[in-house]
Design a protein around this motif. Structure first.
Motif, PDB file in Angstrom:
ATOM      1  N   ILE A   1      -6.529  -4.832  -8.512  1.00  0.00           N
ATOM      2  CA  ILE A   1      -6.740  -3.710  -7.587  1.00  0.00           C
ATOM      3  C   ILE A   1      -5.870  -2.521  -7.952  1.00  0.00           C
ATOM      4  O   ILE A   1      -6.347  -1.383  -8.076  1.00  0.00           O
ATOM      5  N   PHE A   2      -4.571  -2.772  -8.132  1.00  0.00           N
ATOM      6  CA  PHE A   2      -3.653  -1.652  -8.361  1.00  0.00           C
ATOM      7  C   PHE A   2      -3.795  -1.075  -9.770  1.00  0.00           C
ATOM      8  O   PHE A   2      -3.586   0.129  -9.968  1.00  0.00           O
ATOM      9  N   ALA A   3      -4.171  -1.886 -10.750  1.00  0.00           N
ATOM     10  CA  ALA A   3      -4.439  -1.359 -12.088  1.00  0.00           C
ATOM     11  C   ALA A   3      -5.694  -0.482 -12.066  1.00  0.00           C
ATOM     12  O   ALA A   3      -5.749   0.572 -12.721  1.00  0.00           O
ATOM     13  N   THR A   4      -6.695  -0.897 -11.295  1.00  0.00           N
ATOM     14  CA  THR A   4      -7.904  -0.082 -11.134  1.00  0.00           C
ATOM     15  C   THR A   4      -7.561   1.225 -10.429  1.00  0.00           C
ATOM     16  O   THR A   4      -8.059   2.308 -10.795  1.00  0.00           O
ATOM     17  N   MET A   5      -6.696   1.141  -9.448  1.00  0.00           N
ATOM     18  CA  MET A   5      -6.237   2.334  -8.722  1.00  0.00           C
ATOM     19  C   MET A   5      -5.547   3.310  -9.686  1.00  0.00           C
ATOM     20  O   MET A   5      -5.806   4.529  -9.645  1.00  0.00           O
ATOM     21  N   ALA A   6      -4.704   2.796 -10.568  1.00  0.00           N
ATOM     22  CA  ALA A   6      -4.009   3.641 -11.543  1.00  0.00           C
ATOM     23  C   ALA A   6      -5.006   4.284 -12.510  1.00  0.00           C
ATOM     24  O   ALA A   6      -4.873   5.460 -12.878  1.00  0.00           O
ATOM     25  N   GLN A   7      -6.013   3.517 -12.882  1.00  0.00           N
ATOM     26  CA  GLN A   7      -7.028   4.029 -13.807  1.00  0.00           C
ATOM     27  C   GLN A   7      -7.774   5.217 -13.199  1.00  0.00           C
ATOM     28  O   GLN A   7      -7.976   6.254 -13.858  1.00  0.00           O
TER      29      GLN A   7
ATOM     30  N   TRP B   1       0.834  -1.210   0.000  1.00  0.00           N
ATOM     31  CA  TRP B   1       0.000   0.000   0.000  1.00  0.00           C
ATOM     32  C   TRP B   1       0.863   1.252   0.000  1.00  0.00           C
ATOM     33  O   TRP B   1       0.527   2.249  -0.663  1.00  0.00           O
ATOM     34  N   ALA B   2       1.986   1.212   0.724  1.00  0.00           N
ATOM     35  CA  ALA B   2       2.883   2.378   0.751  1.00  0.00           C
ATOM     36  C   ALA B   2       3.501   2.604  -0.620  1.00  0.00           C
ATOM     37  O   ALA B   2       3.631   3.757  -1.073  1.00  0.00           O
ATOM     38  N   GLN B   3       3.894   1.539  -1.294  1.00  0.00           N
ATOM     39  CA  GLN B   3       4.471   1.680  -2.638  1.00  0.00           C
ATOM     40  C   GLN B   3       3.457   2.311  -3.596  1.00  0.00           C
ATOM     41  O   GLN B   3       3.817   3.116  -4.458  1.00  0.00           O
ATOM     42  N   ALA B   4       2.187   1.913  -3.441  1.00  0.00           N
ATOM     43  CA  ALA B   4       1.147   2.384  -4.361  1.00  0.00           C
ATOM     44  C   ALA B   4       0.718   3.822  -4.099  1.00  0.00           C
ATOM     45  O   ALA B   4      -0.097   4.374  -4.834  1.00  0.00           O
ATOM     46  N   SER B   5       1.276   4.444  -3.078  1.00  0.00           N
ATOM     47  CA  SER B   5       0.864   5.809  -2.724  1.00  0.00           C
ATOM     48  C   SER B   5       1.437   6.866  -3.650  1.00  0.00           C
ATOM     49  O   SER B   5       0.978   8.001  -3.655  1.00  0.00           O
ATOM     50  N   THR B   6       2.465   6.508  -4.441  1.00  0.00           N
ATOM     51  CA  THR B   6       3.027   7.451  -5.415  1.00  0.00           C
ATOM     52  C   THR B   6       2.837   6.890  -6.819  1.00  0.00           C
ATOM     53  O   THR B   6       2.730   5.672  -7.014  1.00  0.00           O
ATOM     54  N   GLU B   7       2.820   7.766  -7.791  1.00  0.00           N
ATOM     55  CA  GLU B   7       2.581   7.329  -9.180  1.00  0.00           C
ATOM     56  C   GLU B   7       3.672   6.385  -9.666  1.00  0.00           C
ATOM     57  O   GLU B   7       3.389   5.321 -10.234  1.00  0.00           O
TER      58      GLU B   7
ATOM     59  N   GLY C   1       5.757   4.640  -7.804  1.00  0.00           N
ATOM     60  CA  GLY C   1       5.723   3.418  -7.004  1.00  0.00           C
ATOM     61  C   GLY C   1       4.624   2.480  -7.461  1.00  0.00           C
ATOM     62  O   GLY C   1       4.823   1.254  -7.540  1.00  0.00           O
ATOM     63  N   LEU C   2       3.456   3.039  -7.798  1.00  0.00           N
ATOM     64  CA  LEU C   2       2.333   2.234  -8.267  1.00  0.00           C
ATOM     65  C   LEU C   2       2.668   1.568  -9.604  1.00  0.00           C
ATOM     66  O   LEU C   2       2.417   0.375  -9.799  1.00  0.00           O
ATOM     67  N   THR C   3       3.251   2.327 -10.504  1.00  0.00           N
ATOM     68  CA  THR C   3       3.628   1.778 -11.813  1.00  0.00           C
ATOM     69  C   THR C   3       4.636   0.643 -11.671  1.00  0.00           C
ATOM     70  O   THR C   3       4.498  -0.422 -12.279  1.00  0.00           O
ATOM     71  N   SER C   4       5.655   0.870 -10.825  1.00  0.00           N
ATOM     72  CA  SER C   4       6.680  -0.151 -10.605  1.00  0.00           C
ATOM     73  C   SER C   4       6.087  -1.401  -9.954  1.00  0.00           C
ATOM     74  O   SER C   4       6.432  -2.533 -10.321  1.00  0.00           O
ATOM     75  N   LEU C   5       5.180  -1.211  -9.009  1.00  0.00           N
ATOM     76  CA  LEU C   5       4.567  -2.333  -8.317  1.00  0.00           C
ATOM     77  C   LEU C   5       3.765  -3.204  -9.285  1.00  0.00           C
ATOM     78  O   LEU C   5       3.860  -4.438  -9.268  1.00  0.00           O
ATOM     79  N   ILE C   6       2.986  -2.568 -10.148  1.00  0.00           N
ATOM     80  CA  ILE C   6       2.193  -3.317 -11.127  1.00  0.00           C
ATOM     81  C   ILE C   6       3.106  -4.103 -12.058  1.00  0.00           C
ATOM     82  O   ILE C   6       2.844  -5.268 -12.386  1.00  0.00           O
ATOM     83  N   GLU C   7       4.215  -3.498 -12.470  1.00  0.00           N
ATOM     84  CA  GLU C   7       5.166  -4.196 -13.344  1.00  0.00           C
ATOM     85  C   GLU C   7       5.736  -5.436 -12.666  1.00  0.00           C
ATOM     86  O   GLU C   7       5.850  -6.504 -13.275  1.00  0.00           O
TER      87      GLU C   7
END
Length: 350
Positions: free
Chosen positions: A254-260, A184-190, A192-198
């Motif tokens: 979840i995280f792809a939806t979050m990015a969307q 969740w902390a990684q996904a808090s920045t753009e 970090g979210l992109t890297s996490l999904i990858e």
């Protein structure tokens, strides 16, 4: 003679105890996820060393002299001693050969125990081919040429080895995902979210390659029915990694939806705030319920807090709730989009 015979029986009991040992990490048949192929290698190395030391002791002057005395006396224990010597020689040969074959897998350990996921995916075809060769030619990992309990033991041994590689893949995937911090902390920045999904998608790729290579070997062996077939139950081989990747699939969603919805929030479309605010509420509820147990408080923390712990069903329940809310929100979003197009069309007509 009686004293020598008593000493011989003690040696026989000691040897039997050693020969009947099984890998400590199997825990009665069940292995924890943190046990990997390196444990198997080390266990056979230690077993070889212990069998070798015992064989040297039995070949010492004292033992040889004692057995000579028992031979002259035609002691009843002599036949047991001879069986013990034969069993020990077989066990030592088994340990030496297994250590040799397992050591040949060590070249894959660097990438499996710390390499990038892309490197693991690239190494899997060679690794699986090596395992297939080992299963075909090794006397103690192949069921070829034997039947009954011996064949069952060797099939179980090979299944365990493949399972250990599955364990290691899961651990390396988890380490790669968690290295920058909690998800969740990684996904808090753009970024970090992109890297996490990858990285989550890299985990999916590792599992896909792993299973595909296993199936290729099965197809190859099916065309050569004289060779031992890799027909182990998939539940035993892929059960854990399948469960882990099902969790990964849900996290990607979840995280792809979050990015969307992050992109939607940045679009500056009039009226979109109501929808993105509702998404934030849904997401915060999911965060709360997957970070704290339903009871709340420190005692419940961690009960469902590890997003990668696929053994806990609480996350799956919360994911289903999340999906239902997102489906409802997408319906609202579709109505919003339709109304915007109707507004544009009315403006053009005017």
């Amino acid at each position: 003679v009686a004293e020598i015979e008593d000493a011989a029986r003690k040696w026989i009991a000691t040897t039997a105890s050693l020969l009947h040992e099984t890998p400590y990490y199997t825990n009665g048949g069940a292995m924890t996820e943190d046990i990997g192929p390196m444990h198997e290698v080390e266990w056979w190395k230690v077993r070889q060393a212990r069998c070798d030391v015992l064989a040297q002791q039995l070949a010492g002057t004292g033992c040889v002299g004692g057995i000579h005395g028992l031979t002259l006396a035609k002691a009843p224990v002599l036949s047991e001693w001879q069986r013990m010597e034969s069993d020990l020689a077989e066990a030592l040969g088994e340990a030496k050969e297994n250590t040799k074959y397992l050591n040949s897998l060590a070249k894959y350990f660097d990438v499996l125990y710390g390499g990038p996921l892309s490197g693991i995916a690239a190494a899997l075809p060679s690794l699986m081919g090596h395992l297939q060769l080992m299963y075909s030619v090794s006397r103690y990992f192949s069921a070829s040429g034997c039947g009954g309990k011996a064949a069952q033991l060797r099939e179980e041994r090979m299944t365990r080895l493949i399972n250990l590689f599955s364990n290691r893949l899961i651990i390396t995937c988890k380490d790669t995902l968690m290295q920058p911090g909690k998800l969740w902390a990684q996904a808090s920045t753009e970024d970090g979210l992109t890297s996490l999904i990858e990285r989550l998608r890299d985990c999916q790729q590792v599992r896909q390659v792993y299973k595909a290579e296993y199936e290729k070997i099965q197809e190859k062996l099916a065309a050569q029915p004289s060779l031992p077939q890799l027909d182990f139950p998939e539940r035993l081989v892929f059960g854990k990694i399948d469960l882990f990747c099902r969790r990964v699939d849900k996290l990607v969603d979840i995280f792809a939806t979050m990015a969307q919805y992050k992109r939607l929030a940045e679009s500056n479309i009039d009226g979109i705030e109501q929808i993105t605010t509702r998404f934030t509420e849904i997401l915060e509820s999911l965060k709360k319920n997957t970070t704290l147990g339903h009871g709340g408080g420190e005692a419940a923390r961690g009960a469902s807090g590890d997003l990668l712990d696929y053994t806990r069903p609480q996350f799956d329940k919360e994911y289903n709730v999340f999906c239902k809310h997102i489906t409802d929100l997408e319906s609202v979003l579709q109505v919003f989009i339709n109304s915007r197009f109707e507004h544009i069309a009315s403006t053009d007509l005017a």
